[in-house]
Design an enzyme around this catalytic site. Structure first.
Site, PDB file in Angstrom:
ATOM      1  CB  CYS A 164      -0.968  -0.017   1.308  1.00 38.50           C
ATOM      2  SG  CYS A 164      -1.944   1.630   1.278  1.00 38.50           S
ATOM      3  N   GLY A 165       0.720   1.905  -1.022  1.00 37.93           N
ATOM      4  CA  GLY A 165       1.442   3.219  -1.147  1.00 37.93           C
ATOM      5  C   GLY A 165       1.143   4.291   0.084  1.00 37.93           C
TER       6      GLY A 165
END
Length: 112
Positions: free
Chosen positions: A9-10
């Site tokens: 997840c960024g």
């Protein structure tokens, strides 16, 4: 301090980077691999001051397929998150008796 993290997840990676840049070390918990227990999720929810349903990722395919429109208790939602940990919103940073969801990632800095 604990950091519930999904490395894919960024936003989670960004929040972790912000903490590291401030020299903050925390226990990193990859919650998809090390699924929190019912008691751990209850504790995090208490520290977040949230209901379990508010911690759900409602745009996840599994939510739409299995849970959309259901009226479950907090305990039942916690069990759903344990069964399908990708339903847990991320990242979550816990410091002492407080916690915050890192959305946006800069929110994690509120607890340092």
């Amino acid at each position: 301090m604990k950091f519930y993290h999904n490395p894919r997840c960024g936003k989670s990676r960004e929040a972790l980077k912000l903490l590291q840049e401030k020299g903050i070390e925390s226990e990193i918990i990859e919650y998809l691999k090390n699924i929190p227990t019912h008691a751990e999720l209850e504790d995090v929810l208490q520290k977040l001051d949230m209901k379990a349903e508010d911690l759900l990722r409602k745009n996840e395919k599994v939510f739409k397929e299995l849970y959309k429109g259901k009226d479950l208790s907090d305990s039942e939602w916690i069990e759903a998150m344990i069964a399908e940990p990708k339903l847990i919103e991320r990242p979550i940073f816990v410091n002492g008796d407080k916690a915050v969801v890192g959305r946006p990632p800069e929110k994690v800095l509120e607890l340092i």
